[in-house]
Design an enzyme around this catalytic site. Structure first.
Site: not given
Length: 224
Positions: A65, A67, A78, A186
């Site tokens: 989701d 920031y 990202f 991740h």
């Protein structure tokens, strides 16, 4: 391709089945905003990932989701707005792996629009968040919209390469049954050392693109 979040025209038909859902989401966001909740990112860039036409998507990178820090999210998974410092920690690890994989030195900024312009769809699973509350909109109702996007990619005659970092992204693997998939841990500081570092996602993506007869991605980013 717009940087203001207007979706490319060839996404309209795949998303048409979610028109009512999108309308309801817009109403809910407006209501929450009116009640004082600070919604991120700003509406004009909330759908910025889909400014990349469906027909031009070569690589899919799935984030979680946006920031939750005001001024950071820009509609691309990202990524963050260019002036943001320090780099988001997951992105910093992505840059470290990029250097280890392809020898590309990390840049100081978090702007990934150069990847998007080459066909990299930087798609979050949730397109909104409440300021200061990471994951606040996980159950807000975005899932059917994301599923429609993934279905359109999965049904393409020449499917893109999907990069699935972490369990959260890998849960979407069944929706991408026709898509070549690269999976690893991740890049977050909590998990990067458990299989993200050393996974070589960038060179492997380019190898798969070459096998499909497609031009590889130039993963280097402008310094300035």
């Amino acid at each position: 391709m717009s940087d203001q979040g207007f979706i490319a025209t060839d996404w309209v038909v795949p998303l048409s089945a979610t028109d009512n859902i999108l309308r309801d989401l817009a109403i809910k966001l407006a209501e929450r905003s009116a009640q004082g909740e600070v919604i991120l990112p700003e509406p004009k860039v909330m759908f910025r990932a889909l400014a990349l036409p469906l027909a031009e998507v070569k690589v899919l990178i799935i984030g979680q989701d946006p920031y939750p820090t005001p001024g950071h999210p820009n509609g691309l998974a990202f990524a963050a707005n260019k002036p943001v410092r320090p780099l988001p920690r997951s992105l910093g690890n992505i840059y470290k792996e990029l250097q280890a994989d392809l020898g590309i030195a990390p840049v100081a900024h978090p702007d990934l629009s150069a990847w998007q312009s080459q066909g990299v769809l930087l798609l979050n699973q949730v397109l909104s968040v409440s300021a200061g509350q990471a994951g606040a909109h996980q159950k807000f109702g975005w899932a059917p919209v994301i599923e429609a996007i993934l279905a359109a990619l999965n049904e393409r005659a020449n499917p893109p390469v999907a990069i699935l970092w972490g369990n959260h992204a890998q849960k979407l693997s069944p929706s991408l049954s026709n898509v070549p998939q690269l999976r690893s841990a991740h890049p977050s500081p909590l998990s990067a050392s458990r299989g993200f570092f050393g996974s070589k996602p960038f060179s492997e993506t380019n190898r798969l693109l070459s096998l499909q007869g497609q031009k590889p991605i130039n993963w280097s980013l402008p310094v300035a």
